[in-house]
Design a protein around this motif. Structure first.
Motif, PDB file in Angstrom:
ATOM      1  N   SER A 102       0.837  -1.197   0.000  1.00 38.89           N
ATOM      2  CA  SER A 102       0.000   0.000   0.000  1.00 38.89           C
ATOM      3  C   SER A 102       0.869   1.244   0.000  1.00 38.89           C
ATOM      4  CB  SER A 102      -0.875   0.030   1.256  1.00 38.89           C
ATOM      5  OG  SER A 102      -1.768  -1.048   1.276  1.00 38.89           O
ATOM      6  N   HIS A 103       0.358   2.299  -0.615  1.00 35.70           N
ATOM      7  CA  HIS A 103       0.961   3.634  -0.529  1.00 35.70           C
ATOM      8  C   HIS A 103      -0.184   4.636  -0.532  1.00 35.70           C
ATOM      9  CE1 HIS A 103       5.101   2.296  -1.254  1.00 35.70           C
ATOM     10  NE2 HIS A 103       4.577   1.426  -2.103  1.00 35.70           N
ATOM     11  N   CYS A 156       3.820  10.241   0.974  1.00 31.02           N
ATOM     12  CA  CYS A 156       3.162   8.974   1.292  1.00 31.02           C
ATOM     13  C   CYS A 156       3.082   8.863   2.803  1.00 31.02           C
ATOM     14  CB  CYS A 156       3.941   7.794   0.719  1.00 31.02           C
ATOM     15  SG  CYS A 156       3.232   6.191   1.161  1.00 31.02           S
ATOM     16  N   ILE A 158       2.436   6.160   4.613  1.00 31.60           N
ATOM     17  CA  ILE A 158       2.834   4.885   5.228  1.00 31.60           C
ATOM     18  C   ILE A 158       4.019   5.169   6.150  1.00 31.60           C
ATOM     19  CG2 ILE A 158       3.878   2.622   4.790  1.00 31.60           C
ATOM     20  CD1 ILE A 158       1.170   2.437   3.796  1.00 31.60           C
ATOM     21  N   HIS A 161       7.859   5.913   4.990  1.00 32.92           N
ATOM     22  CA  HIS A 161       8.083   6.203   3.578  1.00 32.92           C
ATOM     23  C   HIS A 161       8.488   7.659   3.333  1.00 32.92           C
ATOM     24  CE1 HIS A 161       5.890   2.447   1.814  1.00 32.92           C
ATOM     25  NE2 HIS A 161       6.783   2.152   2.737  1.00 32.92           N
ATOM     26  N   MET A 166      10.035   9.636   0.428  1.00 29.02           N
ATOM     27  CA  MET A 166       8.918   9.507  -0.497  1.00 29.02           C
ATOM     28  C   MET A 166       8.006  10.739  -0.376  1.00 29.02           C
ATOM     29  SD  MET A 166       6.381   6.231  -0.965  1.00 29.02           S
ATOM     30  CE  MET A 166       5.464   6.030  -2.508  1.00 29.02           C
TER      31      MET A 166
HETATM   32 CU   LIG Z   1       4.647   4.754   0.323  1.00 38.09          CU
END
Ligand SMILES: [Cu+2]
Length: 173
Positions: A102-103, A156, A158, A161, A166
């Motif tokens: 998942s992202h 992101c 998560i 991340h 990210m």
């Molecule tokens: Cu991510």
């Protein structure tokens, strides 16, 4: 560094904001993904992708493979800066191509550095976590954003991340 499943995922995810729900993501074939990539109307200048005209179509991909670090890609540029004009209607398509992971793609005014467990509030636009794509599949979501002039970031949510890079900047003039 693989942070990917269970309750841990939800820990750092902002609940506020007009986000596309996880359940609203759809599956896309490779040819559908190619069509989504082709309709992006930005122009690359180094690490900047510029959009002019009244409607910007921005196609954001989380590509395979995601190692050593997960990243976003727009026009094959890693985590580019997006250069937009105020008054533009920005139509985002966010595509997760990473099997089993998942992202999310979330826009905020909060600036980096981002902690391991980002608490991003408010999120101005974007998505909740994507459902993890199956083997050979991609998942995607569309959303529209009409930004005022200013500096923003996308990231992101998560855990880990954005902390590992990210994210990217958005400049609206
Ligand atoms: Cu991510």
């Amino acid at each position: 560094m693989v942070l990917g499943v269970g309750a841990l995922l939800q820990a750092g995810v902002a609940s506020a904001g007009p986000l596309v729900r996880t359940g609203a993501f759809k599956e896309a074939t490779s040819s559908q993904v190619r069509a989504m990539l082709a309709r992006d109307n930005g122009t690359v200048h180094g690490t900047i992708v510029s959009y002019r005209g009244s409607v910007a179509r921005v196609t954001v991909v989380v590509p395979q493979p995601e190692f050593p670090f997960p990243k976003f890609e727009i026009h094959h540029v890693d985590n580019p800066t997006l250069d937009l004009r105020a008054g533009t209607t920005v139509k985002f398509t966010f595509i997760d191509r990473v099997m089993g992971f998942s992202h999310s793609f979330q826009i905020t005014r909060k600036a980096p550095p981002f902690p391991m467990f980002p608490k991003i509030r408010p999120v101005l636009a974007g998505t909740e976590l994507s459902p993890p794509p199956g083997d050979g599949k991609s998942v995607y979501a569309d959303f529209t954003w009409r930004p005022a002039a200013g500096h923003y970031y996308y990231l992101c949510a998560i855990p880990g991340h954005a902390h590992m890079g990210m994210f990217g900047a958005i400049i609206v003039k």
